[in-house]
Design an enzyme around this catalytic site. Structure first.
Site, mmCIF file in Angstrom:
data_model
loop_
_atom_site.group_PDB
_atom_site.id
_atom_site.type_symbol
_atom_site.label_atom_id
_atom_site.label_comp_id
_atom_site.label_asym_id
_atom_site.label_seq_id
_atom_site.Cartn_x
_atom_site.Cartn_y
_atom_site.Cartn_z
ATOM 1 N N THR A 120 16.605 -37.668 12.205
ATOM 2 C CA THR A 120 15.206 -37.309 12.497
ATOM 3 C C THR A 120 14.259 -38.514 12.445
ATOM 4 O OG1 THR A 120 14.746 -36.668 10.233
ATOM 5 C CG2 THR A 120 15.713 -34.971 11.644
ATOM 6 N N GLY A 138 17.236 -36.414 7.124
ATOM 7 C CA GLY A 138 15.809 -36.092 7.145
ATOM 8 C C GLY A 138 14.918 -37.314 7.317
ATOM 9 N N HIS A 139 13.635 -37.054 7.453
ATOM 10 C CA HIS A 139 12.656 -38.111 7.742
ATOM 11 C C HIS A 139 12.620 -39.193 6.652
ATOM 12 C CE1 HIS A 139 9.856 -36.728 4.653
ATOM 13 N NE2 HIS A 139 10.322 -35.527 4.953
ATOM 14 N N ASP A 140 12.347 -40.398 7.083
ATOM 15 C CA ASP A 140 12.118 -41.541 6.183
ATOM 16 C C ASP A 140 13.331 -41.917 5.328
ATOM 17 O OD1 ASP A 140 9.221 -42.075 6.749
ATOM 18 O OD2 ASP A 140 9.073 -39.990 6.104
ATOM 19 N N ASN A 158 13.310 -38.946 2.696
ATOM 20 C CA ASN A 158 13.052 -39.957 1.662
ATOM 21 C C ASN A 158 14.229 -40.177 0.714
ATOM 22 O OD1 ASN A 158 10.314 -41.098 1.946
ATOM 23 N ND2 ASN A 158 9.706 -38.948 1.873
#
Ligand code: UDP
Length: 217
Positions: A120, A138-140, A158
């Site tokens: 993502t 997932g993001h980051d 994260n």
């Protein structure tokens, strides 16, 4: 004859899983160059209809433009072969199975995404990443070199995963926070189905829910 040849490094279990996508993506791109397995230990000349060549034989093929992708699960072998390919100027091409998506992410050379993998936003991934089917990043997230995701890994946002970590089938990794990511250390192993709720130190194997270091009896 085409000027190109493509080699999938590893004619064993994982290589055989990935060859389908490797050959198919070239076919879909209209590239009808020769596709072979590269394997230094196989005693079979042909696997699933593809010639198996050892590395020296691959280098000796007449096509001047050679490409390869390493489909071997062991990350230490992957690193060794990655260095060899770089030394010999052989570019690694990414493999991306059907229904896999990379959006707003950067992946270094040599990644293999099986089918139904979702990478993502704002994700950074190092060399020779393997993500097996139905895995999510997932993001980051920041992922190092030679990291391996077995099928159905859920890596929430994260999370930082360091080089050579192995994440087992169905593991779930809790979301970190901006500026305070959840960190899985270098060479750590997350067991099948583990639910990781806190950092995993380098080299440690964790199992269970919530995941705890494995104590061998
Ligand atoms: N292999 C190779 N060169 C190496 C190390 C391994 O060609 O320097 C090959 C090995 O001969 C075997 C494959 O990589 O065919 C690894 O297969 P294995 O079943 O151990 O793992 P998987 O296919 O699950 O990654």
């Amino acid at each position: 004859m085409s000027s190109k040849i493509y080699g999938l490094y590893g004619a064993s279990g994982f290589g055989q899983e990935i060859m389908f996508w490797f050959a198919r993506q070239l076919e879909r791109a209209g590239d009808n160059s020769r596709v072979v397995y590269i394997d230094d230990g196989s005693d079979k000349p042909v696997v699933d209809g593809f010639d198996v060549l050892n590395y020296e034989a691959f280098l000796a093929q007449p096509e001047p433009e050679k490409f390869a992708t390493i489909a071997i699960a062991n990350s230490v072998i992957r690193e060794k072969l990655d260095h060899k390919l770089q030394r010999d100027g052989i570019r690694q091409i990414p493999v991306c199975g059907d229904y896999s998506f990379v959006r707003g992410a950067t992946l270094a050379e040599g990644s293999i995404l099986s089918a139904y993998v979702d990478i993502t936003a704002n994700v950074s991934i190092g060399r020779c990443f393997h993500a097996n089917t139905y895995s999510y990043v997932g993001h980051d997230c920041v992922i190092g070199d030679y990291v391996t995701f077995a099928p159905r890994v859920s890596c929430n946002g994260n999370v930082h995963i360091e080089d050579h970590a192995y994440i087992g089938t169905g593991a779930i990794i809790k979301q970190g926070l901006p500026g305070k990511p959840l960190v899985i250390g270098k060479g750590a192993i997350v067991g099948m189905g583990a639910v990781v709720t806190r950092d995993v130190p380098p080299g440690v194997t964790v199992v269970g829910n919530p995941a705890k270091p494995l104590v061998r009896s």
